[in-house]
Design a protein around this motif. Structure first.
Motif, PDB file in Angstrom:
ATOM      1  N   GLN B 296       0.836  -1.204   0.000  1.00  0.00           N
ATOM      2  CA  GLN B 296       0.000   0.000   0.000  1.00  0.00           C
ATOM      3  C   GLN B 296       0.870   1.252   0.000  1.00  0.00           C
ATOM      4  O   GLN B 296       0.587   2.220  -0.697  1.00  0.00           O
ATOM      5  N   MET B 299       2.271   1.685  -3.377  1.00  0.00           N
ATOM      6  CA  MET B 299       1.282   2.197  -4.319  1.00  0.00           C
ATOM      7  C   MET B 299       1.061   3.693  -4.102  1.00  0.00           C
ATOM      8  O   MET B 299       1.004   4.474  -5.038  1.00  0.00           O
ATOM      9  N   LEU B 300       0.956   4.072  -2.804  1.00  0.00           N
ATOM     10  CA  LEU B 300       0.748   5.495  -2.512  1.00  0.00           C
ATOM     11  C   LEU B 300       1.905   6.319  -3.067  1.00  0.00           C
ATOM     12  O   LEU B 300       1.714   7.391  -3.629  1.00  0.00           O
ATOM     13  N   LYS B 301       3.108   5.772  -2.916  1.00  0.00           N
ATOM     14  CA  LYS B 301       4.270   6.502  -3.432  1.00  0.00           C
ATOM     15  C   LYS B 301       4.225   6.549  -4.947  1.00  0.00           C
ATOM     16  O   LYS B 301       4.526   7.574  -5.558  1.00  0.00           O
ATOM     17  N   ALA B 302       3.842   5.418  -5.563  1.00  0.00           N
ATOM     18  CA  ALA B 302       3.761   5.369  -7.022  1.00  0.00           C
ATOM     19  C   ALA B 302       2.748   6.378  -7.526  1.00  0.00           C
ATOM     20  O   ALA B 302       2.919   6.991  -8.560  1.00  0.00           O
ATOM     21  N   CYS B 303       1.683   6.556  -6.741  1.00  0.00           N
ATOM     22  CA  CYS B 303       0.659   7.510  -7.150  1.00  0.00           C
ATOM     23  C   CYS B 303       1.099   8.946  -6.933  1.00  0.00           C
ATOM     24  O   CYS B 303       0.422   9.868  -7.371  1.00  0.00           O
ATOM     25  N   GLY B 304       2.171   9.136  -6.216  1.00  0.00           N
ATOM     26  CA  GLY B 304       2.661  10.485  -6.054  1.00  0.00           C
ATOM     27  C   GLY B 304       2.567  11.044  -4.652  1.00  0.00           C
ATOM     28  O   GLY B 304       2.836  12.218  -4.421  1.00  0.00           O
ATOM     29  N   PHE B 305       2.155  10.218  -3.677  1.00  0.00           N
ATOM     30  CA  PHE B 305       2.198  10.704  -2.291  1.00  0.00           C
ATOM     31  C   PHE B 305       3.650  10.823  -1.845  1.00  0.00           C
ATOM     32  O   PHE B 305       4.460   9.922  -2.114  1.00  0.00           O
ATOM     33  N   GLY B 306       3.972  11.934  -1.208  1.00  0.00           N
ATOM     34  CA  GLY B 306       5.362  12.179  -0.803  1.00  0.00           C
ATOM     35  C   GLY B 306       5.687  11.491   0.504  1.00  0.00           C
ATOM     36  O   GLY B 306       4.811  10.968   1.193  1.00  0.00           O
ATOM     37  N   PRO B 389       9.707   2.827  -3.591  1.00  0.00           N
ATOM     38  CA  PRO B 389       8.445   2.349  -4.138  1.00  0.00           C
ATOM     39  C   PRO B 389       8.614   1.100  -5.006  1.00  0.00           C
ATOM     40  O   PRO B 389       7.815   0.187  -4.927  1.00  0.00           O
ATOM     41  N   ALA B 390       9.651   1.078  -5.829  1.00  0.00           N
ATOM     42  CA  ALA B 390       9.785  -0.056  -6.736  1.00  0.00           C
ATOM     43  C   ALA B 390      10.019  -1.342  -5.968  1.00  0.00           C
ATOM     44  O   ALA B 390       9.472  -2.392  -6.265  1.00  0.00           O
ATOM     45  N   MET B 393       6.994  -2.644  -4.258  1.00  0.00           N
ATOM     46  CA  MET B 393       5.982  -3.172  -5.155  1.00  0.00           C
ATOM     47  C   MET B 393       6.124  -4.678  -5.322  1.00  0.00           C
ATOM     48  O   MET B 393       5.176  -5.380  -5.583  1.00  0.00           O
TER      49      MET B 393
END
Lengths: 254, 787
Positions: B296, B299-306, B389-390, B393
């Motif tokens: 999660q 994913m949040l980081k992938a979506c752009g959450f800092g 993030p990677a 994942m």
């Protein structure tokens, strides 16, 4: 999908979109190595590619060929070990954490094989989460309707089938009106029928919005729906195939 | 509400039992913090109001006899604002229906009008009529114990004459907030009373007309207490004055100070332990949560959450827990604080002692628990923020397992599959195993503390009443008299043996440090009241030298062989340097002993005694008490059993309530920790256990993996916890021990067994709850997605 196109055109505050066919990602001699010394794994070993505005690209290759690594680098989830990676002329490889976060927030939509939904949030809320980040997001309901889930807005992930979960993930990815849609094995966990529905959603977004879409798969059948197909093996691009005509997703079968 | 916050709330709902356990642990610590701090504020403000309103004096002095005129001269001392002379005497009271005699401190009030200083607060009845005779005012604590009220009668032996007296009113005095016999560390409201009568009547009874033997002095604002005391002492020498002293040495006030100091210690010590445990639990819960939400976060980081948004999101878990803990802690502190204020009425008599919430502590409580939670959560949150993030994942790489140590040394084949898995799990995640074991150790340790307090109190009492004092009663003479007075006591019915003692007020001085106390002279090798060393061996008092209680030695900073200056405060007022011969063990106040003849020689007063320790034949106890009540020479009689009984009914009961509160908290916390550990290991193993179930393992076999792990950890952790508990108890005792009352560190097998049993029960109960959850594992979904 017209609504989507219309909403996108209305978006403001961004640099003007590139014309169809212009280079979005400029990749030269790109390498990624994990670990050091004898234990080093060369996940990518000198990749040269260009990705263009509006095209739908399929990255083909067996496990370990470097597809996901390439996608992670394109999406700003990881940084390259060597080589050049330009996004619209901006050096992604040299970007710092904050720059990459901003890039992911504004420009990139991700779809993962494992959906990666937040189990404690409903479909609407999972998509709506993006609304808290993007400057001009699509309403969650609209994004979900676009992927055919208008009737399941308030279901939690556990109450949805695999295909539905993946479509929520796509809705989440497109809700921010991304310039780049990166999909890592989006149908990997789905049956054929559901997989087709998911691919149709991706294809229509690419077509309607002119968004660059890159799909990772090891399913060669999907190559037919792409403008171009990059085949990877052992961290290198071994073949680039250009399709004169994209096959409609509904005709695919595996 | 942002969607991330909604996720937070839903995640918290899923984690509610664990989050609540952490919040409760913190709440326990905060309850004690709020309760103790508020009690301090309540005591301090009640004392301040009382002293001010009832004009509690600043300086006090006693003397043999001073004519009234001296009071006028005292008033002329620069810096003196008001003077209140009076007569005070120790008197024996005969209360109908009570076999033991009651010791009463009789004081006087002016014939007309209120006293200038140390005014009385009337609780019931009325104050004394001018010129009234045969009327008294009685202290509330004593009256309560015996159900006495206005109009009730009793008899007192005033200077050898039995006088019937009627109670006019029940009162409180700022001089007796803590109502204990002079020199006693513990209150005894059954056989000790404070009584006031009109000046003239008491003065006449003791031939003190036109004179006084005690004086209280109020100082002008800014006046120097030290110089007034010096002047007062100089003035009173010809009248047999004992050295005067300020409030800081006033017996009752010192006890209030001591209580505040103990509360201060508890307000720091206990919360620190509990909040540390809370921090630790927060860490365990949050680490687990962040591991579970790896994908999660990615994913949040992938979506752009800092990083900051994600860090804050997980920090909010801690904030919610802290908020719940703080609210519960404050509520608990207020409720228990009210309860304890009621309890304090037994010890400290104020006209108006009510619970006052220390508002400052609310902020401190919130800050302390927030700090604990942030410390607990910080590492985990940082991990979440740093998670690339990677990498996140990808599913966590499969764990590296290897045969456990026990299997490698060749005894693996005798171990079942479940235990083998448990062992390998522990070995694979040593840090986690260590953390769980530490939690279990802490849970064990905090259980040791309250019982160590209980055992310490009980040891002190046994020490004081069974080992040191073997007499049945202590009888004091009106005035020190020749040792032949002892013969009178020996002839009382039932007396088996009697040993003389001498008690004389002295000041012991070593360098700049001085302490005032009653120096006790005893026979070299007393058989009834004995002086013991740290190993409980009797110290034979040497013909030369002084024996100090070890605390007194520490306070004066002297070692054996060093000399202390003994300054007699009455009689010939001799000053002599006396070598320290030995240190004795003592848990209440400070004390000093000399051999009786040596003491009398030092005082230059001949062969005098103050009273006797008496052993009485149990069968003739009633006869003895009846006779001693009628003995004119005996001014006070302390009956050991009566004192013990009274102590059991008041102090011990109150200490018991406190100890029960702490024990309840410690047990709650122990359960919380163990339950949390079980839940965390269950949630970590959910997939693994579900897989085992899918493969055909029974619930019992699957449960055994969990049981095995927790049991192994508990077996390792409990002994460490017992040891750690000893140290925590030692630390807390160091904080709360004062010069007046000290508790020794007593660690009993019963205490250890109790702690180990609670942990065992907590483990079994937690495992049963966890087992219920194993039954509920949805095999298919547990294998599909992580939750």
């Amino acid at each position: 999908m017209n609504a989507l196109a219309h909403s996108s055109a209305a978006s403001s505050g961004r640099p003007p979109d590139l014309a169809r066919g212009e280079v979005v990602f400029h990749v030269r001699n790109l390498s990624k190595t994990y670990g050091t010394g004898e234990a080093a794994v060369h996940a990518l070993a000198g990749v040269d590619l260009d990705f263009r505005q509006g095209e739908l690209v399929v990255l083909l290759g067996p496990s370990g060929s470097g597809k996901s690594t390439l996608l992670n680098l394109l999406g700003g989830l990881d940084t390259p070990s060597a080589g050049t990676l330009l996004y619209r002329g901006w050096d992604l490889g040299a970007a710092d954490e904050a720059g990459l976060t901003q890039y992911r927030r504004e420009d990139v939509g991700f779809v993962f094989q494992a959906y990666n939904l937040i189990p404690s949030l409903t479909a609407r809320e999972n998509v709506g989460l993006i609304g808290e980040l993007a400057s001009d997001p699509l309403p969650a309901e609209e994004a979900l309707r676009l992927v055919g889930l208008g009737a399941r807005l308030d279901h939690f992930p556990a109450q949805l089938s695999g295909g539905e979960q993946q479509r929520v993930a796509i809705a989440r990815a497109i809700a921010k009106r991304p310039r780049v849609l990166l999909c890592d094995e989006p149908t990997g966990a789905l049956d054929v029928r559901t997989g087709i529905v998911v691919l149709e959603a991706i294809e229509s977004i690419n077509r309607e919005l002119g968004t660059l879409a890159a799909i990772i798969t090891h399913n060669a059948v999907m190559a037919a729906m792409a403008d171009r197909v990059f085949s990877l093996s052992d961290g290198r691009v071994v073949n680039v195939q250009t399709n004169a005509q994209r096959a409609p997703v509904s005709t695919l079968a595996w | 509400m942002s969607l991330l916050d909604r996720k937070l709330l839903r995640d918290l709902r899923a984690l509610k039992s664990q989050a609540l356990a952490v919040a409760l642990v913190m709440a326990c610590g905060l309850t004690m913090m709020v309760m103790t701090r508020s009690l301090i504020v309540s005591l301090e403000s009640a004392r301040m109001r009382y002293y001010e309103e009832y004009r509690f004096a600043d300086v006090f002095a006693r003397m043999k006899r001073a004519p009234d005129d001296v009071a006028r001269r005292i008033a002329e001392i620069p810096g003196v604002a008001a003077v209140q002379p009076s007569v005070g005497r120790m008197v024996t009271i005969d209360l109908a229906g009570l076999p033991e005699p009651v010791m009463a401190w009789f004081g006087t009030v002016p014939e007309r009008g209120e006293p200038l200083l140390n005014r009385l607060h009337l609780r019931r009845g009325r104050l004394l009529e001018p010129e009234a005779r045969g009327e008294i005012l009685v202290s509330e604590a004593f009256a309560e114990v015996h159900g006495l009220g206005p109009g009730d009668e009793l008899a007192a032996i005033l200077n050898g004459r039995k006088v019937p007296l009627r109670i006019a009113g029940i009162v409180l005095s700022p001089e007796f907030v803590f109502e204990a016999p002079p020199g006693a560390a513990l209150p005894d409201n059954r056989t000790f009373a404070v009584v006031w009568m009109n000046y003239q009547e008491l003065a006449e009874a003791f031939n003190m007309e036109g004179a006084f033997n005690q004086v209280s002095v109020a100082l002008e604002p800014g006046a120097s207490e030290r110089s007034v005391i010096a002047e007062l002492d100089r003035l009173l020498v010809p009248y047999g004055g004992l050295r005067s002293y300020g409030r800081a040495h006033h017996a009752s006030d010192v006890r209030v100070d001591d209580e505040i100091r103990v509360l201060l210690g508890l307000s720091v010590g206990f919360p620190i332990v509990f909040l540390a445990v809370g921090a630790f639990m927060t860490h365990a819960v949050m680490s687990r949560q962040i591991t579970l939400q790896r994908e999660q976060i990615a994913m949040l980081k992938a979506c752009g959450f800092g990083r900051r948004e994600i860090g804050l999101h997980y920090l909010k878990f801690a904030i919610v827990i802290v908020t719940v803990g703080t609210v519960l802690g404050v509520i608990g502190g207020v409720l228990l604080g009210h309860r304890l204020v009621d309890l304090y009425h037994r010890f400290f008599r104020f006209p108006d002692l009510h619970f006052e919430l220390a508002t400052g502590v609310l902020f401190a409580a919130a800050a302390a628990s927030a700090l604990a939670a942030v410390i607990g959560v910080w590492g985990a949150v940082r991990r979440a923020m740093r998670l690339p993030p990677a990498e996140a994942m990808r599913p966590e790489p499969p764990a590296q397992f290897e045969p456990s140590f026990i299997e490698r040394i060749g005894i693996g084949r005798w171990i079942g599959v479940s235990l083998r898995m448990a062992l390998r799990n522990l070995q694979r995640k040593p840090v986690q195993a260590l953390l769980t074991a530490t939690a279990l150790s802490l849970a064990t340790a905090i259980l040791i503390i309250p019982n160590a307090f209980r055992d310490g109190v009980s040891y002190v009492l046994d020490f004081q009443w069974d080992i040191v004092q073997r007499q049945s009663a202590t009888v004091s003479l009106v005035e020190p008299g020749p040792s032949r007075a002892l013969a009178d006591f020996r002839t009382l019915p039932g007396v088996v043996s009697a040993e003389p003692f001498r008690a004389t007020p002295v000041e012991l001085v070593s360098g700049p440090i001085a302490r005032r106390l009653n120096l006790i002279g005893l026979r070299g090798e007393g058989g009834l009241s004995r002086v013991l060393d740290g190993e409980l061996r009797q110290i034979v008092l040497p013909p030369r030298g002084i024996v100090l209680s070890s605390k007194l030695g520490e306070v004066l900073g002297v070692r054996i062989g060093d000399e202390v200056l003994v300054r007699s405060l009455e009689g010939k007022r001799v000053e002599r340097l006396v070598p320290v011969a030995a240190f004795s063990e003592d848990f209440a106040g400070v004390s000093a002993f000399m051999e009786l003849t040596a003491l009398n020689r030092l005082l230059l007063e001949g062969d005098l005694v103050s009273g006797a320790y008496i052993a009485v034949d149990r069968g003739r106890w009633g006869d003895f008490l009846a006779a001693v009540k009628e003995t004119p020479r005996a001014t006070s009689v302390v009956v050991k059993e009566a004192m013990r009984e009274s102590f059991r009914k008041t102090t011990a009961e109150s200490i018991g309530v406190l100890q029960m509160i702490y024990l309840l908290f410690a047990t709650l916390v122990a359960f919380g920790i163990v339950y949390n550990s079980a839940r965390i290991s269950l949630s970590e193993r959910a997939r693994e256990l579900a897989t085992l179930r899918v493969l055909g393992f029974t619930r019992g076999e699957v449960g055994a993996v969990l049981v095995g792990e927790l049991t192994i950890l508990a077996v390792l952790a409990v002994p460490v916890g017992l040891w750690l508990g000893g140290w925590l108890a030692r630390g807390l005792l160091t904080i709360v021990n004062t010069e007046t009352v000290r508790l020794p560190l007593v660690l009993t097998l019963a205490n250890y067994s109790f702690a180990a049993s609670v942990i065992t029960v907590a483990t079994v109960v937690s495992l049963l709850v966890a087992a219920r959850r194993i039954r509920e594992i949805d095999l298919v979904s547990a294998l599909k997605v992580r939750d």
